[in-house]
Design a protein around this motif. Structure first.
Motif, short mmCIF file in Angstrom:
data_model
loop_
_atom_site.label_atom_id
_atom_site.label_comp_id
_atom_site.label_asym_id
_atom_site.label_seq_id
_atom_site.Cartn_x
_atom_site.Cartn_y
_atom_site.Cartn_z
N TYR A 89 0.84 -1.20 0.00
CA TYR A 89 0.00 0.00 0.00
C TYR A 89 0.88 1.25 0.00
N TRP A 115 -6.53 -8.51 -1.69
CA TRP A 115 -6.26 -7.09 -1.96
C TRP A 115 -5.14 -6.95 -2.99
N HIS A 119 -5.30 -5.38 -6.76
CA HIS A 119 -4.49 -4.22 -7.12
C HIS A 119 -3.40 -4.54 -8.14
#
Ligand SMILES: Cc1ncc(COP(=O)(O)O)c(C=O)c1O
Length: 411
Positions: A89, A115, A119
């Motif tokens: 992130y 996640w 992404h």
């Protein structure tokens, strides 16, 4: 160690063109200061050393995850090695293209994997068979294809501190050679995952290239038995000379080891410490000096909550006064205010006479420093200041925490 960016000019310690004493006065201590110029230069030197092999460099964000540091390296062309979704992130927030993020980690949760797939992260370094099943399931549900490397535990003992050796048989990391072999043989069970690489990381601060050579031989031998294994990610571990007298292998020596063994493979590297380590210092102010037990004990405002390495690994960092003096030098124990006997930043550090208010710089604190900082003893984490690549512009990259920050998550 002092270097082109962190050096004395007229007996005053500078980071590039900025005097550290002035930064301490302006921003208070304890304080991290990083030279982005040095970080970029270290990256360029490593990229140049491995350029003959066409290696792709992914900076290991676990060594220093500050956004300003990541942004600098992303602009230089580096990818990022993340060992948690949180680090990935950060890498995305620093502008890294998802495809240039490699996602490693011995215990990725299903949610993290989901996640990361959503992404579009570039590589998944897989350390468990169940993780592969998870990835296959997520990929089939989301209609994506995933690129994975199996992390091999090559069962070699790296010449480094036991806490940062990761490639020996008893380590929790990776999959043993027989498991890697077996998983590759039944790759078709994971139809949504393209397993096209092997990953290694045998340890940090590697003292020689021998274990790397052995590990790469093992990886290459396995890779050659299975079609389509085209990539070798050889991890990080390039050492940093914390001690100017240490004899450490250079990036070129590691390059030679790889050139001889891994010809024909696409190579990936994940250096951390060797890029960020010597670009950072931790500034601390002397609070008290006392003589007891036959020792000179210097109590500073910096502690194990800012720099854990000495307490965690017995790591040794050079500590110097920001204003050099010619006075007689004697050993000092540099300790912090934390209520732990292990809260020692430096033992028997050769230093001149010190008085409350004097500023000291702990060198080579740019890697595994702030990333390990904690709020233990309800201490606020320090600010991080960067000196931009122009060598002169000072920027607060992360402000000092406040007591209110300490309570922020409590409900
Ligand atoms: C998987 C992996 N890659 C890269 C690194 C970076 O290592 P270093 O900072 O020694 O280059 C680490 C650090 O432990 C790691 O665990």
């Amino acid at each position: 160690m002092l270097n082109e960016s962190i050096r004395f000019l007229d007996d005053r310690l500078y980071v590039d063109n900025v005097e550290l004493g002035a930064l301490g006065d302006q921003f208070g201590t304890p304080l991290y200061v990083y030279s982005l110029r040095r970080i970029a230069a270290n990256y360029r030197a490593i990229a140049a050393a491995f350029a003959p092999l066409g290696a792709e460099i992914h900076f290991s964000a676990k060594s220093n995850g500050n956004l300003a540091v990541l942004e600098t390296l992303v602009k230089e062309g580096a990818g990022i090695d993340a060992v948690s979704a949180g680090e990935a992130y950060r890498a995305l927030r620093a502008g890294c293209a998802p495809a240039k993020i490699v996602f490693a980690g011995v215990g990725k949760t299903f949610a993290e994997l989901q996640w990361a797939v959503e992404h579009g992260l570039g590589w998944f370094n897989v350390e468990n068979e169940l993780e592969l099943e998870y990835l296959n399931r997520i990929a089939s549900q989301t209609g994506t294809r995933i690129r994975a490397a199996l992390r091999l535990n090559p069962d070699v003992t790296a010449n480094t501190h036991p806490y940062i050796a990761t490639g020996h048989g008893a380590a929790k990391f990776g999959l043993t050679a027989d498991v890697v072999d077996a998983v590759l043989a039944r790759r078709s069970s994971y139809p949504h995952v393209d397993i096209t690489g092997l990953h290694l990381h045998i340890g940090s601060q590697l003292g020689d290239t021998q274990a790397t050579g052995k590990a790469v031989d093992t990886a290459v031998a396995i890779a050659k038995q299975h079609d389509g294994i085209t990539t070798l990610n050889v991890g990080g571990g390039l050492p940093l000379a914390y001690d100017p007298h240490s004899q450490l292998p250079s990036p070129h020596e590691f390059m030679d080891v790889l050139a001889q063994r891994a010809a024909g493979f696409q190579l990936l590297l994940e250096p951390g410490r060797s890029i960020s380590g010597d670009a950072g210092v931790l500034l601390t102010t002397v609070l008290y000096v006392k003589h007891q037990g036959g020792q000179r004990i210097v109590i500073a405002d910096g502690s194990m909550t800012e720099l854990l390495r000495p307490a965690l690994y017995g790591a040794k960092h050079a500590i110097v006064p920001v204003a050099a003096r010619g006075e007689s030098i004697s050993p000092a124990q540099i300790v912090g205010p934390v209520c732990e006997s292990s809260d020692v930043l430096g033992r028997d550090v050769p230093l001149p006479a010190l008085a409350p208010g004097d500023l000291l710089a702990v060198l080579d604190a740019g890697a595994y420093g702030m990333v390990m900082a904690s709020n233990y003893n309800a201490r606020v984490r320090p600010a991080e200041i960067v000196i931009e690549t122009d060598g002169s512009t000072v920027r607060v990259a992360r402000r000092r925490e406040t007591w209110d920050d300490l309570l922020l998550c409590e409900v």
